[in-house]
Each structure stands twice: as C-alpha cells, then as structure tokens.
Enzyme design. Structure first.
Site, PDB file in Angstrom:
ATOM      1  N   LYS A 180       7.644  14.343   6.489  1.00  0.00           N
ATOM      2  CA  LYS A 180       7.045  13.554   7.575  1.00  0.00           C
ATOM      3  C   LYS A 180       7.843  12.254   7.651  1.00  0.00           C
ATOM      4  O   LYS A 180       7.642  11.342   6.855  1.00  0.00           O
ATOM      5  CB  LYS A 180       5.568  13.268   7.266  1.00  0.00           C
ATOM      6  CG  LYS A 180       4.676  13.091   8.470  1.00  0.00           C
ATOM      7  CD  LYS A 180       5.028  11.932   9.375  1.00  0.00           C
ATOM      8  CE  LYS A 180       4.544  10.602   8.846  1.00  0.00           C
ATOM      9  NZ  LYS A 180       5.104   9.457   9.630  1.00  0.00           N
ATOM     10  N   CYS A 288      14.033  -2.677   0.274  1.00  0.00           N
ATOM     11  CA  CYS A 288      12.988  -2.833  -0.730  1.00  0.00           C
ATOM     12  C   CYS A 288      13.480  -3.607  -1.949  1.00  0.00           C
ATOM     13  O   CYS A 288      12.738  -4.317  -2.593  1.00  0.00           O
ATOM     14  CB  CYS A 288      12.483  -1.463  -1.159  1.00  0.00           C
ATOM     15  SG  CYS A 288      13.797  -0.386  -1.745  1.00  0.00           S
TER      16      CYS A 288
HETATM   17  P1  NAD Z   1       4.649   2.434   5.423  1.00  0.00           P
HETATM   18  O1  NAD Z   1       3.901   2.552   4.149  1.00  0.00           O
HETATM   19  O2  NAD Z   1       3.982   1.753   6.561  1.00  0.00           O
HETATM   20  O3  NAD Z   1       5.093   3.867   5.973  1.00  0.00           O
HETATM   21  C1  NAD Z   1       5.880   4.740   5.211  1.00  0.00           C
HETATM   22  C2  NAD Z   1       5.580   6.158   5.634  1.00  0.00           C
HETATM   23  O4  NAD Z   1       4.237   6.457   5.315  1.00  0.00           O
HETATM   24  C3  NAD Z   1       5.732   6.428   7.134  1.00  0.00           C
HETATM   25  O5  NAD Z   1       6.307   7.692   7.314  1.00  0.00           O
HETATM   26  C4  NAD Z   1       4.305   6.417   7.609  1.00  0.00           C
HETATM   27  O6  NAD Z   1       4.095   7.182   8.769  1.00  0.00           O
HETATM   28  C5  NAD Z   1       3.599   7.042   6.435  1.00  0.00           C
HETATM   29  N1  NAD Z   1       2.152   6.748   6.358  1.00  0.00           N
HETATM   30  C6  NAD Z   1       1.500   5.655   6.808  1.00  0.00           C
HETATM   31  N2  NAD Z   1       0.173   5.772   6.552  1.00  0.00           N
HETATM   32  C7  NAD Z   1      -0.003   6.954   5.910  1.00  0.00           C
HETATM   33  C8  NAD Z   1      -1.133   7.619   5.361  1.00  0.00           C
HETATM   34  N3  NAD Z   1      -2.348   7.097   5.433  1.00  0.00           N
HETATM   35  N4  NAD Z   1      -0.949   8.797   4.750  1.00  0.00           N
HETATM   36  C9  NAD Z   1       0.295   9.333   4.645  1.00  0.00           C
HETATM   37  N5  NAD Z   1       1.397   8.753   5.159  1.00  0.00           N
HETATM   38  C10 NAD Z   1       1.251   7.570   5.774  1.00  0.00           C
HETATM   39  O7  NAD Z   1       6.007   1.718   5.056  1.00  0.00           O
HETATM   40  P2  NAD Z   1       7.177   1.276   6.034  1.00  0.00           P
HETATM   41  O8  NAD Z   1       6.752   0.055   6.769  1.00  0.00           O
HETATM   42  O9  NAD Z   1       7.640   2.465   6.815  1.00  0.00           O
HETATM   43  O10 NAD Z   1       8.319   0.941   5.001  1.00  0.00           O
HETATM   44  C11 NAD Z   1       8.463  -0.306   4.425  1.00  0.00           C
HETATM   45  C12 NAD Z   1       7.971  -0.304   2.998  1.00  0.00           C
HETATM   46  O11 NAD Z   1       8.679   0.691   2.260  1.00  0.00           O
HETATM   47  C13 NAD Z   1       8.247  -1.606   2.300  1.00  0.00           C
HETATM   48  O12 NAD Z   1       7.142  -1.959   1.505  1.00  0.00           O
HETATM   49  C14 NAD Z   1       9.447  -1.288   1.420  1.00  0.00           C
HETATM   50  O13 NAD Z   1       9.604  -2.111   0.301  1.00  0.00           O
HETATM   51  C15 NAD Z   1       9.162   0.123   1.051  1.00  0.00           C
HETATM   52  N6  NAD Z   1      10.391   0.807   0.599  1.00  0.00           N
HETATM   53  C16 NAD Z   1      10.534   1.106  -0.728  1.00  0.00           C
HETATM   54  C17 NAD Z   1      11.688   1.716  -1.197  1.00  0.00           C
HETATM   55  C18 NAD Z   1      11.854   2.061  -2.651  1.00  0.00           C
HETATM   56  O14 NAD Z   1      12.718   2.875  -2.954  1.00  0.00           O
HETATM   57  N7  NAD Z   1      11.073   1.490  -3.547  1.00  0.00           N
HETATM   58  C19 NAD Z   1      12.709   2.033  -0.290  1.00  0.00           C
HETATM   59  C20 NAD Z   1      12.539   1.706   1.042  1.00  0.00           C
HETATM   60  C21 NAD Z   1      11.366   1.105   1.478  1.00  0.00           C
END
Ligand code: NAD
Length: 487
Positions: A180, A288
C-alpha cells in the site's frame, strides 16, 4: 482514464491484484508538488480490494515458496535489470510525483532501487547461512522459512526506494506481498508492478492496493490473513497499526520518525561540520534520518553558526528537475502549512529565526526556505517534535556529557551524527548515544548488510542483511538426534 503517460512511461493507476489491473468506483488525485498539476486519478481502494489482494497473495504463496531462493533470485535480478533499463523515466516519474531532486533520483535513489532487489536476492542464496551446532550430540539446524503474505506500507519521501527496501527481502525470503503506497506518491509503485510482471514475477506474488491510510492501509493491517506488517511512516500511524496488529498478533517491523542530533565538538573540523550540517536540508528536510538538532560546543558556536548561515543561504532552491537545484518543494500544501505552524509556534514561544522562517515568496508554490532556529526553550516543541521539513534548531553545550544528555533527551532514537577531531573522544560519545545508526564525521553512508532501524519511538526491529530475513521469515530450529536412524 486508468492510464496516463508521464515521463515517457504509461502508468496504469488501478490496483494490481492477482496479476490483474482492478479499478475502484472512486479515485483520488495525484498532484505534483512542483507546480500543483494533477498527474493522475488513482484507484481508491478499501477493504474489498484489500481482501481480494490478500486472497491472491495467499493463493500465490505456496508456488513462490517452493520456487526456492535461487529461482526467486533469477526473477528478482531480471526485475532489477528492468528498473535499470527504465531508470531515467522512473527517476523523472518519481520527481514529478514527490518533488525530490531529479539528479538524486537518477544517480542515487533509482540505482538503489535496483540494488535493493539484487542485494536481498543474493543474500538469500549466498549469505543466509544455516548454522548447525551440537547439543549433547544433537544437531541444531537453523532455517529461514517463508512466512506467508507480507503487508508493506510505505511513506512518500522516497517512495520506490523505501518500498523496495521491503519488497526485496520479502520476495527473496519467499513471502508474497501486498503493498500500500503513500497516497501522495502512488505512481512509481504502479509502474513498478508492470515491471514485476514483465520480469516474470508470478501473478499474485506482488500486489498493489492504492488508497488512503485510513481506508486501504487500515484494512490491510487488520486483515487476519497476513503474516507480517512492515511499515515505514510516522509514530501516530504506527500506534494505530500496532493496535490492529495486536488483534491477530501479527509481527510488526516499524521504521518511524526521528529528531536526531548532530553534535559538533570543539575540536571538530569546522568546514566538515558546516558541510554535514547543511546536508541535513537534503530532500527539503523530508528525511527521517536528518540531524535536525545541531548541538554545538559553546567555544565554537558563534563561528559555526555564522559559517552555517552563510552556506545554507547559498543553497539553490527551485525546480527539482534542474541540475543546479539543491532544495526542491515540500510534498504537499498540507505539509508546508504544518512546517510553517512549527516555526510560528517556536517564535511565539520565544525562539529566534536565524535564517529562513517561511515559504520562499519568490518561488511561490510549495517551497519553504531552509530555516535555522536558535534560543528555543529546553523541552519546547521545536526541540522535541519531528518537523520533517527544512527546519533545524541549534543548541550549545559545555561538555561532552552535556552533549550526550541533550542528544538523548528525546523520545526518538533513529540516528545521530557526530563531528569530532579525536577518535577516542568520538568513541566515548557514541557509546552513550541512543540511536539505531550513528555517523561519525560523515552522513548517509549506508551498507545494506548493516542493521537499520530506530531505538525508542523511532521504530521496532531492524532491517538490513540477515536482520531483514529474521523479520520476513519464520526462523526455525530443527533438532536431529544422533540415534534412531536405520540407514
Ligand atoms: P504516515 O504515517 O502519515 O503514512 C505512512 C503510510 O501509512 C502511508 O502509506 C499512509 O497511507 C499509511 N497509513 C496512514 N494511516 C494508516 C492506518 N491507520 N493504517 C495503515 N496505514 C496507514 O507517514 P508519512 O507522512 O507518509 O511519512 C513521514 C513519516 O515517515 C515521518 O515520520 C518520517 O520520519 C517517517 N519515515 C521513517 C523512515 C525510517 O526508515 N525510519 C523513512 C522514511 C520516513
């Protein structure tokens, strides 16, 4: 309607379920952060599409499992070849969809996409050792067995790179996949599914359900038919996923946010420190791992800050497709406003803007100026919450113990950067830092064999090398007695 030509590629924006393209009654728009243009209308999936995708992945699992690591390696290498064949177009497509620099997609990110596939495919064959040891004459034989359907949920800041960081090991391990992608960047995954098909990945082994987190994402992680959930994204979403996973006791791997420190000691090479600090604005701060808290020894703080400000203000902001651009747009208007809110609350709380502080009015659109905040109150939001934009905050310290205390004073523990002139001093510092990855006098040197993940609220588990297989596989120990054999 379901197909759009972008960057020289035909992208089908329907789901991919059991090898078929499947439409939904509703769609959502994918909008380019570069100029706000609507790029495509994408299928908006929910529980019906998720159920079908999980069923397809379950049906495809036994044959994929039985193909063995060598058979899977061949297919995954073919897929990597196709990524390399279309690298230029994929780089352009990703830049249109997420606004990151085209030159980094070309030279770093898309080659890494291919590498993610090759590396784990090879590792499963060559490096996944099956150790044998003896207990009172009995042999313990360890194996990594395919576990079933892996649900993969990914963010928008490096869409295909982060997706293949999961797809590579999951498929190499013998799992089948339902991906997804993030709703702000759905397109590269859609095209990648066509490449998977062309490479000979059997129908149902790799499925893509497009849609929103609260709909498709939530349905996927709640599904009792999945064996693993691998998620990269934010802490609030991880909490929601963990609650769903608890009902089925589905194992989770979480790679989450950070508020990482970049520590500059008073014996550091100042040019290097400034260079590494300015690098924290890469990808418009939407990384991140960014060291967003600059912790600088008080003896050199003034000199550091002056040089940093000068260099940061020279960064060229603009269209991410232009070679000379160093900082592109933020991903979305909603995100830009969120970043702006952090800066406004910080200044209302007494902090000072050293450089930047708001959108770049000359460019308009979604461009936010590289920003440095000083004099923030200890414990205030700007020093503790992840902004995920080009906003850094500087603090000073008087001793290395202070630096460690400041650095660890966060709920996150993803990464740290240390700039230091003495190896022993650096080792003392790093020993006491809580972080999954620490870079000393460097940044972003990544080896796919090394463990990657976060401590504290930055994640659960580690990926990379065998750690990835420890997650995606069922690790099994078989004990053979020395007796009872008839031959
Ligand atoms: P997000 O949590 O808003 O979304 C990430 C994914 O989760 C999307 O595909 C979204 O549709 C899905 N999602 C949202 N709600 C959900 C639910 N209730 N159930 C299942 N899936 C759901 O994050 P974002 O804004 O897309 O990304 C930014 C975040 O990701 C930042 O906090 C960043 O630090 C983190 N990040 C971490 C890494 C790492 O390797 N640690 C790498 C990249 C980004």
């Amino acid at each position: 309607m379901h197909q759009v030509t972008l960057a020289g590629l035909t992208v089908d924006t329907r789901h991919v379920i059991g090898g078929e393209r499947v439409a939904s009654t509703e769609t959502f728009e994918s909008v380019s952060p570069i100029d706000g243009a609507t790029l495509a209308h994408v299928a908006r999936g929910g529980s019906a599409e998720v159920n079908r995708a999980v069923e397809a992945a379950r049906a495809a699992f036994p044959a994929w499992r039985d193909l063995g690591a060598e058979g899977r390696r061949e297919i995954l290498h073919r897929l990597a070849d196709l990524v390399e064949r279309d690298l230029e177009q994929l780089a352009n497509l990703e830049t249109l969809d997420n606004g990151s620099l085209l030159r980094s997609h070309r030279r770093g990110v898309m080659p890494r996409v291919a590498m993610n596939l090759r590396f784990f495919a090879d590792w499963a064959v060559e490096k996944l050792h099956h150790p044998v040891w003896q207990t009172r004459g009995h042999d313990n034989v360890v194996s990594w067995d395919p576990s079933g359907v892996a649900a993969l949920i990914t963010p928008w800041n490096a869409p295909l790179m982060l997706a293949t960081w999961k797809i590579g090991p999951a498929l190499a391990a013998g799992d089948t996949v339902v991906l997804k992608p993030a709703e702000w960047t759905p397109l590269s995954a859609s095209y990648f599914a066509d490449l998977a098909d062309e490479a000979g990945v059997p129908a149902g082994v790799f499925n893509v359900v497009q849609g929103f987190g609260a709909e498709a994402g939530a349905a996927l992680v709640a599904h009792p038919g999945i064996a693993r959930i691998s998620f990269t994204g934010s802490v609030p979403t991880a909490k929601a996923i963990a609650r769903s996973a608890a009902d089925n006791l589905t194992p989770v791997s979480f790679e989450l946010g950070g508020k990482s420190p970049l520590i500059v000691t008073d014996d550091a090479d100042l040019d290097l420190a400034v260079e590494l600090a300015v690098e924290q604005y890469d990808n418009a701060g939407q990384v991140c791992l960014s060291g967003t808290r600059l912790l600088v020894h008080e003896n050199i703080a003034e000199a550091f800050q002056a040089r940093f400000a000068e260099k940061a203000q020279q960064l060229r902001q603009g269209d991410p497709r232009e070679e000379a651009t160093q900082i592109g747009p933020q991903i979305h208007r909603v995100h830009l406003e969120r970043i702006q809110g952090f800066v406004e609350r910080a200044t209302a709380d007494g902090a000072r803007v050293v450089i930047g502080g708001g959108p770049n009015d000359e460019l308009g659109g979604l461009y936010f100026r590289p920003t440095l905040i000083a004099d923030a109150k200890p414990g205030s939001e700007i020093l503790t919450a992840e902004v995920f934009g080009p906003v850094l905050a500087v603090q000073t310290f008087a001793s290395d113990d202070d630096a460690v205390e400041l650095a660890n004073n966060t709920e996150f523990g993803l990464a740290a950067v240390v700039v230091c002139g003495n190896r022993e001093r650096a080792e003392r510092l790093t020993k006491n830092l809580v972080a999954g990855t620490i870079w000393v006098n460097c940044f972003f040197v990544r080896d796919l064999a090394a463990p990657f993940g976060g401590s504290k609220k930055s994640g659960i588990g580690r990926e990379g090398g065998t750690w990835s297989f420890d997650f995606y596989a069922d690790v099994k120990n078989t004990v053979y007695a020395p007796t009872g054999w008839k031959d």
